[in-house]
Structure formats: C-alpha cells, structure tokens
Design a protein around this motif. Structure first.
Motif, PDB file in Angstrom:
ATOM      1  N   MET A  89       0.877  -1.168  -0.039  1.00 53.77           N
ATOM      2  CA  MET A  89       0.216   0.032  -0.066  1.00 53.77           C
ATOM      3  C   MET A  89       0.827   1.248   0.095  1.00 53.77           C
ATOM      4  O   MET A  89       0.528   2.349  -0.639  1.00 53.77           O
ATOM      5  N   ILE A 151       2.581  -9.063  15.798  1.00 52.72           N
ATOM      6  CA  ILE A 151       2.131  -8.738  14.502  1.00 52.72           C
ATOM      7  C   ILE A 151       2.045 -10.139  13.753  1.00 52.72           C
ATOM      8  O   ILE A 151       1.214 -10.240  12.804  1.00 52.72           O
ATOM      9  N   THR A 269       7.515  -0.234  16.490  1.00 50.37           N
ATOM     10  CA  THR A 269       6.945  -0.259  17.893  1.00 50.37           C
ATOM     11  C   THR A 269       8.102  -0.806  19.054  1.00 50.37           C
ATOM     12  O   THR A 269       8.238  -0.421  20.012  1.00 50.37           O
ATOM     13  N   GLY A 391      -0.038  11.736   9.286  1.00 48.83           N
ATOM     14  CA  GLY A 391      -1.788  12.127   9.400  1.00 48.83           C
ATOM     15  C   GLY A 391      -2.085  12.017   7.798  1.00 48.83           C
ATOM     16  O   GLY A 391      -1.316  11.572   6.791  1.00 48.83           O
TER      17      GLY A 391
HETATM   18  C1  HEM Z   1       5.556   3.097  17.365  1.00 48.54           C
HETATM   19  C2  HEM Z   1       5.186   2.698  16.235  1.00 48.54           C
HETATM   20  C3  HEM Z   1       5.090   3.323  14.800  1.00 48.54           C
HETATM   21  C4  HEM Z   1       5.480   4.378  14.427  1.00 48.54           C
HETATM   22  C5  HEM Z   1       6.075   5.576  14.939  1.00 48.54           C
HETATM   23  C6  HEM Z   1       4.805   4.570  13.060  1.00 48.54           C
HETATM   24  C7  HEM Z   1       4.958   5.739  12.053  1.00 48.54           C
HETATM   25  C8  HEM Z   1       4.396   5.898  10.924  1.00 48.54           C
HETATM   26  C9  HEM Z   1       4.459   6.916  10.098  1.00 48.54           C
HETATM   27  C10 HEM Z   1       5.227   8.437  10.572  1.00 48.54           C
HETATM   28  C11 HEM Z   1       3.745   6.858   8.855  1.00 48.54           C
HETATM   29  C12 HEM Z   1       3.846   7.837   7.770  1.00 48.54           C
HETATM   30  C13 HEM Z   1       2.540   8.608   7.862  1.00 48.54           C
HETATM   31  C14 HEM Z   1       2.368   9.794   6.794  1.00 48.54           C
HETATM   32  O1  HEM Z   1       3.122   9.781   5.810  1.00 48.54           O
HETATM   33  O2  HEM Z   1       1.615  10.595   7.155  1.00 48.54           O
HETATM   34  C15 HEM Z   1       3.413   5.453   8.830  1.00 48.54           C
HETATM   35  C16 HEM Z   1       2.771   4.749   8.044  1.00 48.54           C
HETATM   36  C17 HEM Z   1       2.386   3.473   7.945  1.00 48.54           C
HETATM   37  N1  HEM Z   1       2.544   2.679   9.121  1.00 48.54           N
HETATM   38 FE1  HEM Z   1       3.157   3.000  10.864  1.00 48.54          FE
HETATM   39  N2  HEM Z   1       4.236   3.496  12.626  1.00 48.54           N
HETATM   40  C18 HEM Z   1       4.195   2.622  13.722  1.00 48.54           C
HETATM   41  C19 HEM Z   1       3.569   1.335  13.865  1.00 48.54           C
HETATM   42  C20 HEM Z   1       3.042   0.796  12.919  1.00 48.54           C
HETATM   43  C21 HEM Z   1       2.380  -0.645  13.096  1.00 48.54           C
HETATM   44  C22 HEM Z   1       1.981  -1.335  14.318  1.00 48.54           C
HETATM   45  C23 HEM Z   1       1.768  -0.996  11.829  1.00 48.54           C
HETATM   46  C24 HEM Z   1       0.968  -1.979  11.146  1.00 48.54           C
HETATM   47  C25 HEM Z   1       0.575  -3.094  11.985  1.00 48.54           C
HETATM   48  C26 HEM Z   1       2.077   0.352  10.865  1.00 48.54           C
HETATM   49  C27 HEM Z   1       1.797   0.100   9.386  1.00 48.54           C
HETATM   50  C28 HEM Z   1       2.049   1.316   8.618  1.00 48.54           C
HETATM   51  C29 HEM Z   1       1.572   1.191   7.307  1.00 48.54           C
HETATM   52  C30 HEM Z   1       1.101   0.101   6.465  1.00 48.54           C
HETATM   53  C31 HEM Z   1       1.803   2.728   6.934  1.00 48.54           C
HETATM   54  C32 HEM Z   1       1.823   3.197   5.556  1.00 48.54           C
HETATM   55  C33 HEM Z   1       0.222   3.663   5.331  1.00 48.54           C
HETATM   56  C34 HEM Z   1      -0.069   4.285   3.954  1.00 48.54           C
HETATM   57  O3  HEM Z   1       0.793   4.258   3.076  1.00 48.54           O
HETATM   58  O4  HEM Z   1      -1.223   4.644   3.719  1.00 48.54           O
HETATM   59  N3  HEM Z   1       2.811   1.041  11.588  1.00 48.54           N
HETATM   60  N4  HEM Z   1       3.814   4.913  10.205  1.00 48.54           N
END
Ligand code: HEM
Length: 447
Positions: A89, A151, A269, A391
């Motif tokens: 994605m 996970i 995490t 966001g």
């Molecule tokens: C402390 C833990 C985590 C942090 C700090 C974090 C941080 C982020 C950030 C900053 C983004 C980008 C958002 C943007 O561009 O606005 C993101 C996207 C994403 N995160 Fe996390 N995340 C964490 C945990 C997780 C977990 C537990 C999962 C899945 C179970 C996950 C799956 C994803 C996915 C799939 C995206 C991409 C969403 C997209 O492209 O639409 N993340 N995350």
C-alpha cells in the motif's frame, strides 16, 4: 515570487549527512532557515523536496493531501520497494491506495483490539520468562521479539509452529542487516547492493528474501486451499476481499501487503518501547510516578482500561515525541501552484512533514531535549503539533495497535520485573534504515 531557503552544500554531501547524521542535518538547517527549507536528500526523485516543521504548514499539508492541490503518490516511496514489493500500500496511489486501506484499517480498531490485548499480555510474559537474573540483554532485541510475535498473530492469526518460528527468525535477520547508519546507506543507494556471492551483504539479502518469500507464499497457498470463514486475522480478511469487479487480490499483492504489515508493524514499535524502558529507568522521578499509577491498577483485568492510564499514556507520548521513530512523513507532491508559509511552490515539488523538528520546537515543547511526560498532561497537543504517526491520507494504519502495545507491554513488564539499566552514559539516537533507534540497543538486566 518567494523561493524556499536552501543550503548551498552539494546534494551528495547533504544526502550523506541525512543518512549518517540525520539529527545534525535537520538541526543545522533549522537553525539556519527555520520553519521550512529545501533539502537535497532524495537520491531518486530530482524534483525539489521541502521539509516543513511549522504546525500550520503541516496542517495544510495533511488536510489537503487528497485534493487537486496536493497528492501522495506511491512512486515517491520507491525506496521501500526492495523490502516490501511494488504492491505494498505504501507504493499505491489514489483509488487503489484508498481501497487497500479500507481493507486493512478495520482490524486495527474496535472489537478486534480487545482480543489483541490478551495476545500482547501473554506474549510479553512469555518473552520476559526467558530473562535470567543478572544476565545482561538488549532491551531493543527483547522488544522486537515481543512485537514480532504480536504482529505475526495479528496478521496470520498464529505465532506458533515451524513456519512462524522460521519467519520470525528470517525477518529479524533481514532487518538486522541494516541496523547501523553505515549499512543504512544501502537503503538510500540500492544500486550499491551488488551481489558478490553468498557472503556479500546483497547475497545474504537475496537468500533471506528467497526463504521468506517461500514461507509467505506457502501460507497463502494453504489458506486458499482451506478457507476458514471463522478466522479474523488480516490474511483471512484480505483473502476474502473482492473489489467492485469481483476480483480478489493476487498472490503477489497479498505477499507484498503481508510483508508491509509484518515489517512496518513491529520494527517501529520495538524501537519506541526500547526508548520507553530507557527513559523510565534513567529518570527515578518518572519511574516512581509511573509505578505508583500502575500499583493502583495492578489487578485490573480490563486491558483497555490500563492502556488509557494518564501517566502511562503520557510516558509513551513523550517517548514518541523526544525520539520519534519516523523522522519524517512520507512525501506529498504539489499538483497546482500554491503558497506555504509565504513561499511559492511549483507543481512537482515534494513536501514532507519533519516530525523530529516539529517535536523539538521550543515554542511547543519548552526545554525540548528534556524528557517530561507531564507536558502531555498539562496541555492537549493538536494532531499537527504531535505527529508520531503522520496524518492525512497515509496516516499510520497501526497507530492504535502500536500505542496499545506500548502501554500494555510497558505495564506488564514493569509490574512483574525489576529491571536495571546498564547504560551509564546517555544513549544517542542513530539511524537504523529508515528509522531512528537507540545506538547499541540499550543494555539492561533483571535484578
Ligand atoms: C511506534 C510505532 C509506529 C510509528 C512511530 C509509525 C509511524 C508511521 C508514520 C510516521 C507513517 C507515515 C504517515 C504519513 O506519511 O503521514 C506510517 C505509515 C504506515 N504505518 Fe506506521 N508506525 C508505527 C507502527 C505501525 C504498526 C504497528 C503498523 C502495522 C500494524 C504500521 C503500519 C504502517 C503502514 C502500512 C503505513 C503506510 C500507510 C499508507 O501508506 O497509507 N505502523 N507509520
């Protein structure tokens, strides 16, 4: 026309600074240019890239990223392709991206979270039981063991058996190949990954990719052959999903999405939890306050209630503020001429929210290098002032799960273990692939 300020340091030097010393790079540019500046740190896309750290600019960016003015093309995240695959994605655009998120987001909310609470608690206790009194271990590795099992459970509905054990080991090995700032260079310059045989880095990665793929495809085949409508894990949901034309996801699409969730869902995490243990054990006042709150709720069986405890939540928020695991959001792209912070931006320009600099603005977080959870109790920060999960259209799909894991794992372990921090010096944050992690992994031991 007012252009965004930019450094005259050559692009290659800026990119190396960004890879090897990202905090130094951001701080220097913030001191020189303030709220936004042009950064020449994208090794793939030649268009200008702007880093924004003012909450108003970030709000504009993240509330307009599905309009005709600003988009969020997956192609800008091409560096994630070797690890996640082109069907992730993270690399999708527009309608396809929206449809994939609609499939993946629901199991990370509501009722399902209750069931995950029990798994998180059980897995944390299992891993904790392997620690020996007086024997040092790295808390980041221990946290990665827990979050990986969580996970695997969420995505596949299981974390036991030969296939899961192997998957757990192979994924950890693969990610551990890029744990230092220097090896992170390969993330930004994939062309340097030259396969010089099984002992070279590229050779090792190739072998690990092959073995991981075999396991994931074997699981997909088995599940297709024996569908079970009672299963609620993410793979089962993805297997039964159909688009408007009645088409299901292909094996390659399933594989890439599973890899995305497995990798994005545990590395980040684990790092955040390691930092939380570090701060709680480094600052006696924080430790005492947290233990006092946990003592009152020690026997509460409702895990959701534990996850809402105010000081525990403030400790987790402050952890994610002071050393955000993701330094920046994914890039967004300007589609129509627009103005941000009084500067004119042309179509094609990329923009990223700079999470690290936002979280260190003295006007929002006075004495920003001090760990002080109370700031989250004294004040409500808006989603554009506190941004650990990004966001807008790409907001982290696992944000709620990550916070749930952080609060539950921290409280379970603190309630049952007397841990000692073995680091006497301050632990510095360093680059680990695309993220920011504690240098050395933080040594602790059970007292
Ligand atoms: C402390 C833990 C985590 C942090 C700090 C974090 C941080 C982020 C950030 C900053 C983004 C980008 C958002 C943007 O561009 O606005 C993101 C996207 C994403 N995160 Fe996390 N995340 C964490 C945990 C997780 C977990 C537990 C999962 C899945 C179970 C996950 C799956 C994803 C996915 C799939 C995206 C991409 C969403 C997209 O492209 O639409 N993340 N995350």
């Amino acid at each position: 026309m007012v252009s965004i300020p930019r450094s005259n340091t050559p692009a290659l030097v800026q990119l190396l600074q960004w890879v090897l010393n990202p905090l130094g790079y951001m701080r220097t540019n913030f001191q020189r240019f303030g709220d936004c500046f042009q950064a020449e740190i994208d090794p793939v896309n030649p268009e200008p890239l702007i880093l924004l750290n003012h909450p108003e600019a970030i709000q504009y960016l993240l509330t307009h990223d599905t309009t005709k003015e600003i988009t969020s093309p997956g192609a800008l995240n091409i560096l994630a392709k070797p690890l996640l695959g082109e069907n992730s994605m993270i690399l999708l655009n527009g309608k396809q991206h929206r449809q994939r998120r609609q499939l993946v987001v629901p199991p990370f909310h509501g009722e399902r979270m209750k069931a995950y609470g029990e798994s998180i608690y059980t897995i944390a206790r299992e891993v904790m039981a392997t620690w020996e009194i007086g024997k040092p271990f790295y808390i980041r590795d221990a946290m990665q063991q827990i979050t990986m099992r969580v996970i695997l459970q969420v995505v596949f509905g299981l974390y036991e058996g030969e296939r899961y054990r192997r998957l757990e080991r192979l994924l950890a090995q693969r990610l551990n190949l890029i744990t230092t700032p220097v090896t992170s260079i390969f993330v930004f310059f994939p062309q340097l990954m030259i396969d010089l045989g099984p002992w070279s880095l590229a050779g090792k990665v190739r072998r690990l990719v092959q073995e991981t793929d075999e396991l994931i495809y074997a699981e997909i085949q088995e599940r297709r052959a024996k569908p079970n409508p009672d299963r609620t894990d993410i793979l089962s949901l993805l297997l039964s999903a159909r688009d408007e034309e009645g088409q299901g996801l292909t094996d390659a699409q399933l594989h890439d999405e599973l890899m995305t969730l497995l990798i994005a869902g545990h590395e980040t995490t684990a790092t955040a939890l390691a930092w939380a243990f570090y701060w709680v054990h480094r600052l006696p006042e924080v430790f005492s306050k947290l233990m006092a709150e946990l003592a009152v709720h020690r026997d509460t069986p409702d895990r959701m209630a534990i996850a809402r405890l105010p000081y525990l939540t403030a400790v987790c928020n402050e952890t994610l503020r002071i050393h955000p695991v993701a330094l920046v959001t994914f890039p967004r792209r300007v589609e129509k001429p627009l103005q941000i912070q009084g500067y004119d931006l042309e179509p094609g320009t990329q923009m990223m929210g700079c999470i690290y600099l936002l979280h260190h603005r003295e006007d929002l977080y006075p004495d920003s290098n001090t760990f002080r959870p109370e700031r989250f109790i004294e004040r409500n920060y808006s989603p554009y002032e506190f941004l650990p999960f990004g966001g807008g259209v790409r907001r982290c799909v696992g944000a709620a799960l990550a916070m749930y894991e952080m609060t539950l794992i921290l409280s379970t372990i603190l309630n049952e273990c007397d841990l000692e921090l073995l680091e006497t010096e301050e632990v510095k944050p360093v680059r680990r692939g695309g993220t920011l992690a504690p240098k050395g992994g933080i040594r602790m031991c059970l007292r």
